[in-house]
Design an enzyme around this catalytic site. Structure first.
Site, PDB file in Angstrom:
ATOM      1  N   PHE A 226       0.798  -0.790   0.208  1.00 55.42           N
ATOM      2  CA  PHE A 226      -0.155  -0.260   0.262  1.00 55.42           C
ATOM      3  C   PHE A 226       0.987   1.545  -0.111  1.00 55.42           C
ATOM      4  O   PHE A 226       0.176   2.279  -0.022  1.00 55.42           O
ATOM      5  CB  PHE A 226      -0.872   0.110   1.569  1.00 55.42           C
TER       6      PHE A 226
ATOM      7  N   LYS B 169      -1.103  -7.735  -9.621  1.00 54.05           N
ATOM      8  CA  LYS B 169      -2.387  -7.508  -7.996  1.00 54.05           C
ATOM      9  C   LYS B 169      -1.335  -5.944  -7.163  1.00 54.05           C
ATOM     10  O   LYS B 169      -0.668  -6.725  -6.184  1.00 54.05           O
ATOM     11  CB  LYS B 169      -1.840  -8.978  -8.103  1.00 54.05           C
TER      12      LYS B 169
ATOM     13  N   CYS C 128       9.689   1.485   3.388  1.00 56.62           N
ATOM     14  CA  CYS C 128      10.760   0.531   3.311  1.00 56.62           C
ATOM     15  C   CYS C 128      11.992   0.879   3.619  1.00 56.62           C
ATOM     16  O   CYS C 128      12.918   0.405   4.557  1.00 56.62           O
ATOM     17  CB  CYS C 128      10.407  -0.919   3.212  1.00 56.62           C
TER      18      CYS C 128
ATOM     19  N   GLU D  95      -4.945  -4.171  -2.577  1.00 58.19           N
ATOM     20  CA  GLU D  95      -6.662  -3.730  -2.482  1.00 58.19           C
ATOM     21  C   GLU D  95      -6.976  -2.198  -1.093  1.00 58.19           C
ATOM     22  O   GLU D  95      -7.931  -2.146  -1.669  1.00 58.19           O
ATOM     23  CB  GLU D  95      -6.939  -4.821  -1.789  1.00 58.19           C
TER      24      GLU D  95
ATOM     25  N   SER E  84       5.046  -6.714   3.621  1.00 57.87           N
ATOM     26  CA  SER E  84       5.316  -7.218   5.188  1.00 57.87           C
ATOM     27  C   SER E  84       6.075  -8.478   5.299  1.00 57.87           C
ATOM     28  O   SER E  84       6.450  -8.705   4.002  1.00 57.87           O
ATOM     29  CB  SER E  84       4.480  -7.438   5.905  1.00 57.87           C
TER      30      SER E  84
ATOM     31  N   GLU F  64       8.732  -3.541  13.245  1.00 55.91           N
ATOM     32  CA  GLU F  64       8.538  -2.928  12.385  1.00 55.91           C
ATOM     33  C   GLU F  64       7.128  -2.090  12.670  1.00 55.91           C
ATOM     34  O   GLU F  64       5.846  -2.368  12.644  1.00 55.91           O
ATOM     35  CB  GLU F  64       8.270  -2.814  10.881  1.00 55.91           C
TER      36      GLU F  64
HETATM   37  P1  NAD Z   1       1.484  -6.387   3.391  1.00 58.70           P
HETATM   38  O1  NAD Z   1       2.492  -7.405   3.412  1.00 58.70           O
HETATM   39  O2  NAD Z   1       0.339  -6.782   4.156  1.00 58.70           O
HETATM   40  O3  NAD Z   1       1.098  -6.542   1.746  1.00 58.70           O
HETATM   41  C1  NAD Z   1       1.355  -6.569   0.623  1.00 58.70           C
HETATM   42  C2  NAD Z   1       0.323  -7.497  -1.024  1.00 58.70           C
HETATM   43  O4  NAD Z   1       0.415  -8.846  -0.515  1.00 58.70           O
HETATM   44  C3  NAD Z   1      -0.736  -7.031  -0.661  1.00 58.70           C
HETATM   45  O5  NAD Z   1      -0.951  -6.863  -2.238  1.00 58.70           O
HETATM   46  C4  NAD Z   1      -1.773  -7.392  -0.172  1.00 58.70           C
HETATM   47  O6  NAD Z   1      -2.937  -8.191  -0.804  1.00 58.70           O
HETATM   48  C5  NAD Z   1      -1.408  -9.229  -0.357  1.00 58.70           C
HETATM   49  N1  NAD Z   1      -1.057  -9.552   1.616  1.00 58.70           N
HETATM   50  C6  NAD Z   1      -0.927  -9.646   2.593  1.00 58.70           C
HETATM   51  N2  NAD Z   1      -2.256 -11.032   2.777  1.00 58.70           N
HETATM   52  C7  NAD Z   1      -1.301 -11.242   2.779  1.00 58.70           C
HETATM   53  C8  NAD Z   1      -1.527 -12.972   2.935  1.00 58.70           C
HETATM   54  N3  NAD Z   1      -1.577 -12.869   4.437  1.00 58.70           N
HETATM   55  N4  NAD Z   1      -1.058 -13.803   1.408  1.00 58.70           N
HETATM   56  C9  NAD Z   1      -0.860 -13.324   0.777  1.00 58.70           C
HETATM   57  N5  NAD Z   1      -0.853 -12.155   0.466  1.00 58.70           N
HETATM   58  C10 NAD Z   1      -1.204 -11.249   1.221  1.00 58.70           C
HETATM   59  O7  NAD Z   1       1.777  -5.527   3.138  1.00 58.70           O
HETATM   60  P2  NAD Z   1       1.216  -3.997   3.080  1.00 58.70           P
HETATM   61  O8  NAD Z   1       0.965  -2.850   4.458  1.00 58.70           O
HETATM   62  O9  NAD Z   1       0.691  -3.368   1.583  1.00 58.70           O
HETATM   63  O10 NAD Z   1       2.765  -2.755   3.055  1.00 58.70           O
HETATM   64  C11 NAD Z   1       3.443  -2.833   4.117  1.00 58.70           C
HETATM   65  C12 NAD Z   1       4.820  -3.566   3.918  1.00 58.70           C
HETATM   66  O11 NAD Z   1       5.709  -3.397   2.461  1.00 58.70           O
HETATM   67  C13 NAD Z   1       6.080  -3.233   4.899  1.00 58.70           C
HETATM   68  O12 NAD Z   1       6.782  -4.265   6.002  1.00 58.70           O
HETATM   69  C14 NAD Z   1       7.025  -2.255   4.490  1.00 58.70           C
HETATM   70  O13 NAD Z   1       7.972  -3.013   5.057  1.00 58.70           O
HETATM   71  C15 NAD Z   1       6.853  -3.173   3.371  1.00 58.70           C
HETATM   72  N6  NAD Z   1       8.095  -2.671   1.991  1.00 58.70           N
HETATM   73  C16 NAD Z   1       9.542  -3.201   2.075  1.00 58.70           C
HETATM   74  C17 NAD Z   1       9.663  -3.145   1.268  1.00 58.70           C
HETATM   75  C18 NAD Z   1      11.207  -2.875   0.447  1.00 58.70           C
HETATM   76  O14 NAD Z   1      11.509  -2.116  -0.214  1.00 58.70           O
HETATM   77  N7  NAD Z   1      11.399  -4.333   1.080  1.00 58.70           N
HETATM   78  C19 NAD Z   1       8.923  -1.326   0.212  1.00 58.70           C
HETATM   79  C20 NAD Z   1       7.631  -0.962   0.482  1.00 58.70           C
HETATM   80  C21 NAD Z   1       6.914  -1.485   0.984  1.00 58.70           C
END
Ligand code: NAD
Length: 496
Positions: free
Chosen positions: A161, A185, A293, A188, A238, A387
């Site tokens: 997000f 994808k 991040c 959402e 994450s 985090e």
């Molecule tokens: P998230 O992991 O909740 O969601 C990421 C994606 O995974 C979304 O598209 C979501 O629909 C999907 N998803 C969520 N739960 C799932 C599950 N149980 N099974 C399968 N798919 C699932 O992350 P977020 O809250 O959208 O984003 C924030 C996180 O992203 C933070 O931890 C941040 O550090 C990380 N991030 C990392 C980088 C990097 O370069 N390392 C860059 C940007 C964001």
């Protein structure tokens, strides 16, 4: 801070339903829909389809159909579309900025910077014909081997997000330039930007089916990991989900790179430039409301750094939520962040600047946490280890640089680390010994810009390649090695 304030003018119209984009058209899947909420004021701005295996399969079939023609073009032909797309990003920059701001809640300046970074990422893809010249060598007299990079096929990109416009551009331009067809994808929580990206790619001349969007959450991601026709999966999100995706995609024999969460340490020495260090640390922890991040999460203060901490407090107090500081993404995020601060305080940490319970006048339904500085945090506290993903910096005090590096090394994450000092020797120690993929020396957000690749270590990335820059060329292609005997005079040896 150099960040322009929130500027929501609504020049744009956000679709009441954010649909999938399959084979060049928006399609509603008619099944479950989720509200898309602007964190600026808590208002519902759209609804998004939550897709399952059948919608994903429609997108994969469209991509498969488009693949032979798209992958059959030369690299130079393919990047012509991206040149046009880059111009469209430039032309629609304000509109894309506004969409990003409304759905994510970051400030106008931060949203604009995000779109500008998307332009830079697209420029990198446009430069690929200059970078990829393939390889050829006469390996024995009259016999040559050539190495060509070929597309992998239908690939998927799953995004988080916190950067609705930029993170999709980490993968889209490179994967498409290299001849693949993609299913995106998006998160959402922020699906609207992706729809506009799809429209602009189509306007730039991208053939139908080359780029598709399938909206949804966990079920959609699982379907992507399981689909036999998807050959590669990139993921950003994450650590918890990165591990799930990496394991599931690779167990289905796909290649996968999965970027996870972060806990970035900024080591500050007493000789650091006071003004520059204080403003960098505060900008790093509060930019994008700490939801990046690369954000500073822990400042490790070595020995006597009170003068710098005092200046940081002055800087943090200048930040105004709802003006120079955007919202966090949801009520759950706000509650989670504030809980970390509460627990640290109860365990003996000292809250020097307190952003809890922040309410922005006129945007009472929004989700805001003010800039927060928590001093005398100890490494065992949850705020030091987990985090937080909000505009909060924890300060851990150490006696010397060795101790500071040990604190950094003890983190399970490893996205970024930085050092602030005027000593070359101290800086080099941190460069050599920090356990992170991206290091800053007197830089609080050490994003390596193109052509250098972006990617962390440890629990911040799973998989071999990085996600952008030259490293991503490896990820989005497979090598074909061809041995050619040009003349009959070339001798037959044991290898031919
Ligand atoms: P998230 O992991 O909740 O969601 C990421 C994606 O995974 C979304 O598209 C979501 O629909 C999907 N998803 C969520 N739960 C799932 C599950 N149980 N099974 C399968 N798919 C699932 O992350 P977020 O809250 O959208 O984003 C924030 C996180 O992203 C933070 O931890 C941040 O550090 C990380 N991030 C990392 C980088 C990097 O370069 N390392 C860059 C940007 C964001």
């Amino acid at each position: 801070m150099g960040v322009k304030n929130l500027r929501v003018k609504i020049m744009i119209s956000i679709p009441s339903e954010t649909k999938n984009f399959i084979n060049g058209s928006f399609v509603s899947n008619g099944s479950a829909q989720l509200d898309v909420i602007s964190p600026i004021d808590g208002q519902v701005i759209s609804k998004v389809s939550m897709s399952g295996t059948s919608e994903l399969d429609d997108a994969v079939q469209a991509a498969r159909k488009a693949l032979p023609e798209w992958s059959g073009k030369t690299l130079k032909e393919r990047v012509q579309v991206l040149y046009k797309y880059r111009e469209l990003l430039e032309k629609h920059k304000d509109e894309l900025t506004e969409i990003c701001q409304i759905e994510n809640g970051k400030t106008w300046g931060e949203s604009k910077a995000e779109v500008e970074k998307s332009i830079e990422l697209t420029e990198f893809a446009c430069s690929m014909p200059q970078i990829i010249t393939n390889e050829v060598q006469e390996v024995s007299r009259g016999v040559e081997v050539r190495l060509d990079r070929k597309p992998i096929g239908v690939v998927a990109s799953i995004t988080p997000f916190n950067f609705p416009n930029m993170v999709p551009h980490w993968t889209i331009p490179n994967a498409l330039a290299l001849g693949n067809c993609m299913i995106l994808k998006p998160s959402e929580v922020v699906p609207v930007s992706a729809g506009r990206i799809a429209e602009l790619l189509k306007e730039a001349g991208l053939p139908d089916g080359v780029f598709n969007i399938v909206n949804g959450g966990k079920d959609t991601v699982e379907a992507i990991c399981d689909h036999p026709e998807i050959k590669a999966v990139s993921f950003v999100g994450s650590t918890k989900v990165a591990k799930i995706v990496y394991k599931r995609a690779t167990s289905n024999l796909k290649r996968c790179v999965a970027l996870g969460g972060a806990k970035n340490h900024l080591i500050v020495l007493p000789d650091a430039n006071e003004e520059m260090t204080a403003s960098n640390v505060i900008a790093s922890m509060s930019g994008c409301a700490g939801q990046r991040c690369m954000a500073a999460a822990v400042m490790v203060g070595v020995d006597k750094v009170d003068h710098i901490v005092k200046r940081m407090v002055d800087e943090a107090k200048k930040i105004v939520a709802g003006d120079t500081l955007g919202s966090v993404i949801s009520k759950e995020a706000k509650d989670r962040i504030e809980k970390y601060i509460d627990e640290a305080e109860a365990a003996g940490a000292k809250v020097l600047v307190d952003g809890r319970k922040t309410i922005v006048k006129g945007k009472e339904g929004g989700f805001y946490v003010g800039a927060t500085i928590v001093d005398y945090v100890t490494p065992d506290m949850a705020i030091a280890k987990e985090e937080v993903f909000g505009p909060v910096i924890s300060i851990i005090r150490t006696k010397n640089l060795d101790e500071a590096i040990a604190v950094e090394n003890s983190s399970g994450y490893g996205n970024a680390a930085a050092v602030f000092t005027q000593s070359g020797g101290a800086a080099k120690e941190v460069m050599d010994r920090a356990s992170a993929g991206m290091i800053g020396v007197n830089i609080g957000v050490p994003v390596p810009r193109e052509p250098f690749p972006f990617g962390g270590w440890n629990d911040s990335k799973f998989g071999v390649c990085d996600i952008t820059g030259k490293s991503s060329l490896e990820f989005w292609t497979q090598n074909k090695k061809t041995s050619v005997k040009w003349s009959s005079e070339a001798k037959t040896n044991w290898m031919s």
